[in-house]
Enzyme design. Structure first.
Site, PDB file in Angstrom:
ATOM      1  N   SER A 714     -39.888 -62.696  51.783  1.00 17.40           N
ATOM      2  CA  SER A 714     -40.901 -61.737  51.413  1.00 17.40           C
ATOM      3  C   SER A 714     -42.254 -62.249  50.905  1.00 17.40           C
ATOM      4  CB  SER A 714     -40.301 -60.789  50.416  1.00 17.40           C
ATOM      5  OG  SER A 714     -40.098 -61.507  49.255  1.00 17.40           O
ATOM      6  N   LYS A 757     -40.236 -54.843  42.743  1.00 21.50           N
ATOM      7  CA  LYS A 757     -41.208 -55.442  42.884  1.00 21.50           C
ATOM      8  C   LYS A 757     -42.601 -54.587  42.280  1.00 21.50           C
ATOM      9  CE  LYS A 757     -39.736 -58.204  46.829  1.00 21.50           C
ATOM     10  NZ  LYS A 757     -39.705 -58.509  48.299  1.00 21.50           N
TER      11      LYS A 757
END
Length: 835
Positions: A714, A757
């Site tokens: 990611s 996140k």
């Protein structure tokens, strides 16, 4: 022994006895005229299970009204004489004996002493003469009969009687040698007896011969017959004593402290076997099991197996090794709730209220539970779901399971799988092993007492495996709705229906769970809490609980919202609220100490007071930097504790070669860095980058917090932004954080952990987020109050990163290239979609 008798005797007739002698008192004139053998009337005391002999002294307990009346009648006479006659063994036990149920020969007894205790009379009776009943005079209020005294047994053959007496004395000496516990006075009385008749009667009174044998001795007309009977009975008893001694000597050599109880049982069994007596204790236990089996609600297959095992148990002695194995097996079979279910609460409004009382938020989970309740309401025979809660520690996975059980009105059992390595712990051990027992699934069912309880499989991602088996493979059947209706535990080896059990598994991450096992569960992700959610949870649950646990009340401790926010930000680093509650508990204890010492009646804690209670802040979370130099980008990462913000830093190395990567990055993250550099190199002209920069300059890529391992795809987008900023000299916007996986063809793929996140970036003060376009649906999981404060930009290609993440102006121009080639002008791509 027990006796039966009647009321006071007022007859003036009394018999002459050897105990009385020839002298008579004035009150006995009527009796003195009677000759030996002349009939006379007397009160009768019926004896059960015992026979009283002449020349013996025996204590008797008299409790029945008719027996008490007979004793009182005897005591009312000067001689205090009563006839003691034994009840035949075939008579009905517990009822007053009738004349037909009594023997015709008994013993004339003198009552030496009497004591009353409540409704019972305790007498000391001394046998004097043998008597024979000639006729029964009355039955109520007590037995009364016409009797005559029998002569002493005559001696037919003196030599035979003497020989029999000596044989009896010899056997008595052998028995006394094997019985060291006999009192000395008894030894002297037996060995010192000269008269053969008296010796025989004494043996009959101390040996446990039974009513029929004792009565035969009492009715013997000759001393020869009497000594013969005594010899036969004593020989049998001596054989039993010798057998006991043999068993004791054989067992003593192998007996130790741990085997003592077992050996005593073996001795008892051996004696019973030699005597041919029934093992009544085992029979009673088998009958109890059979009654339980008859009343239990069992499936046909289970009942057949249980009956087969019970028949085996009835044929085995208690000392057999398989006896207790089968006994324990039948206990488990009879105690399991094969068809017993609890009644579900089907009030959806009440269930929703309970779920809201116990947990804040978690709407997806609550909605799923209410859906299941609605299905049960419409179709009661539906199978229970198999859920798996996945989330960081402290978000309430285990407590949510308890809340679900309470909302459904079901029993709750928790089974910890952390560190389990042996599949036999789940399936059980076969009965061929010593100490075998069912698996923990069956044990949980036994404790719950119903077959539709809630079973939480905690820490399913912490399962291990080794040479003993793989527990995860055993769970494949347990958690499969198509198979678990016939689950067979190795110990029981019987099919048990687990389809009604509501299984809830918990895990911190899905990676360690094998894919086949993961496929059998409905996964529900529990993300970390945002700061506003932690504030609400603290207000509703944590602070009231800690106030109560530390002996305070709501008026004595108040914690301001800014103090809670400071604790969550600077004293904890977690996605859940476990550390937050621990810190609140620490504050509550310090406040309790102050109040207990009389330093105040109430305390209000503000943010300025936190340092005094908890010390210096322990964490300084990453904050959005006000200004980022060229080559630095803000990324977002997912961890088991929630989300984190990290910075990707890159710098050019004049004269260097290749790509240097530091910061303890994993293989996948290093590959993302190489893919980002390769893509920018292959599209240098498109981004206005001179190709010579890739040949003449090396690049050093670093991710701070080097002590913490980092990996995952990611970070591809943020690495690309950092390298693009480095090569173009355009800085990345400081208010922007990004995540996403990249490919060499320029595509941006979706990633996981979006909620965690984004919450981490929001905590760091970042208000602009770049996400892959295919993660658009995941934005709905972000709390609405956080979503309103953010600008979320979605991208689908790498070239969009430069357009939306980098500032348009060149703040730090790249160093000049020696070749002097012109750089291609950069043409920005079309604007990406922003939300």
């Amino acid at each position: 022994m027990s006796e039966r008798s009647e009321k006071p005797d007022t007859s003036p007739q009394t018999p002459p006895t050897r105990a009385q002698g020839k002298s008579k008192e004035p009150t006995e004139q009527a009796a003195s005229n009677e000759k030996p053998g002349q009939p006379f009337e007397l009160a009768v005391l019926a004896l059960q299970n015992t026979t009283l002999f002449p020349e013996t002294v025996v204590p008797l307990a008299v409790g029945r009204p008719r027996s008490v009346a007979a004793v009182e009648a005897a005591l009312a006479t000067p001689e205090k004489l009563i006839a003691c006659i034994t009840v035949r063994p075939e008579s009905i036990a517990g009822a007053d004996a009738t004349p037909s149920e009594l023997y015709s020969v008994g013993t004339l007894v003198m009552i030496k002493r009497m004591e009353r205790l409540d409704d019972t009379m305790h007498i000391i009776a001394q046998g004097t003469e043998r008597i024979k009943v000639l006729d029964w005079k009355q039955q109520e209020p007590y037995l009364r009969a016409l009797v005559r005294i029998l002569p002493e047994p005559r001696i037919v053959d003196p030599e035979e009687v003497e020989a029999a007496k000596r044989n009896v004395q010899a056997m008595i000496q052998q028995a006394l040698a094997l019985l060291p516990g006999v009192p000395p006075e008894v030894r002297v009385a037996i060995l010192g007896s000269v008269e053969p008749v008296r010796l025989a009667y004494f043996l009959g009174s101390i040996l446990n011969l039974g009513v029929e044998q004792e009565q035969k001795m009492l009715e013997a007309e000759t001393a020869d017959e009497l000594l013969h009977l005594a010899h036969v009975y004593l020989a049998r008893e001596l054989e039993i004593i010798q057998l006991r001694s043999k068993i004791t000597s054989e067992a003593q050599s192998e007996m130790d402290k741990a085997q003592r109880d077992y050996v005593l049982r073996q001795q008892m069994k051996a004696i019973q076997k030699e005597l041919g007596e029934d093992e009544s204790g085992e029979r009673v236990e088998a009958e109890m099991l059979r009654e339980r089996l008859a009343s239990a609600d069992l499936p046909d297959e289970v009942r057949q197996e249980a009956e087969r095992e019970l028949k085996r148990l009835e044929r085995l002695p208690a000392a057999a090794p398989d006896y207790h194995v089968i006994r324990s097996y039948l206990d488990y079979v009879l105690e399991l709730p094969w068809r017993k279910s609890s009644e579900d609460k089907l009030d959806l409004i009440e269930a929703r209220k309970i779920l809201d009382e116990d947990h804040y938020g978690l709407e997806d989970v609550k909605e799923r539970i209410l859906e299941f309740l609605a299905v049960i309401k419409l179709r009661p025979d539906t199978k229970s779901p198999i859920l798996c809660f996945v989330g960081p520690p402290g978000v309430g996975k285990t407590s949510l399971g308890r809340s679900i059980a309470r909302a459904l009105g079901r029993q709750f059992e928790r089974l910890s799988l952390g560190g389990m390595r042996d599949e036999a712990e789940l399936r059980g051990h076969r009965r061929t092993y010593i100490g075998s027992m069912p698996g923990r699934i069956i044990q949980s069912i036994r404790r719950a007492g119903v077959n539709n309880f809630v079973l939480m499989l905690d820490e399913i991602d912490k399962l291990g495996n080794d040479f003993r088996g793989d527990p995860a493979s055993a769970l494949l059947e347990i958690l499969d709705p198509q198979q678990n209706n016939t689950f067979r535990d190795h110990y029981l080896d019987l099919p048990f229906d687990l389809s009604k059990v509501f299984f809830i598994a918990t895990a911190n991450q899905m990676g360690p769970i094998p894919p086949p096992l993961r496929d059998r569960m409905e996964v529900i992700n529990l993300a970390g809490y945002s700061d506003p959610e932690k504030l609400q949870i603290s207000r509703r649950y944590l602070i009231p609980r800690q106030i109560s646990e530390n002996g305070l009340n709501e008026s004595q401790l108040k914690i301001e919202d800014d103090a809670i926010e400071l604790i969550a930000a600077r004293y904890t680093r977690e996605a859940g609220v476990r550390q937050l509650e621990r810190n609140i508990g620490s504050i509550a204890r310090k406040v309790a100490l102050k109040i207990a010492q009389g330093q105040g009646e109430s305390v209000t804690v503000t943010a300025a007071d936190i340092k005094d209670y908890l010390g210096a802040p322990r964490f300084y979370p990453e904050q959005a930097r006000k200004e980022l130099p060229a080559g630095v980008a803000t990324g977002m990462a997912w961890t088991e504790m929630g989300g984190e913000v990290l910075f990707i830093e890159a710098t050019l190395l004049p004269g260097g070669k290749g790509l240097t990567i530091t910061g303890q990055l994993g293989e996948v993250m290093q590959e993302s860095a190489r893919a980002a550099q390769s893509y920018l190199w292959s599209h240098a002209a498109e981004f206005g980058i001179s190709a010579e920069m890739f040949r003449d300059y090396g690049v050093h890529l670093h991710v701070p917090a080097a002590a913490i391992p980092k990996d995952g795809p990611s970070a591809g987008v943020s690495i690309t932004a950092a390298l693009a900023s480095l090569y173009t000299g355009r800085r990345v916007r400081p208010d922007t954080a990004m995540t996403g996986e990249i490919t060499l063809s320029g595509l941006v793929f979706p990633v996981g952990g979006i909620k965690e996140k984004v919450l981490a970036a929001h905590r760091a003060g970042i208000r602009r987020i770049i996400l892959p376009l295919r993660n658009e649906a995941d934005v709905e999981e972000i709390p609405e109050d956080v979503r309103k404060e953010l600008q979320i930009v979605f991208i689908s290609r790498i070239n969009e990163v430069v357009n939306v993440a980098l500032e348009m102006l060149v703040a730090n121009p790249p160093p000049p290239i020696a070749t002097g080639r012109d750089q291609a002008a950069y043409q920005p791509d079309s604007e990406a979609a922003a939300v």
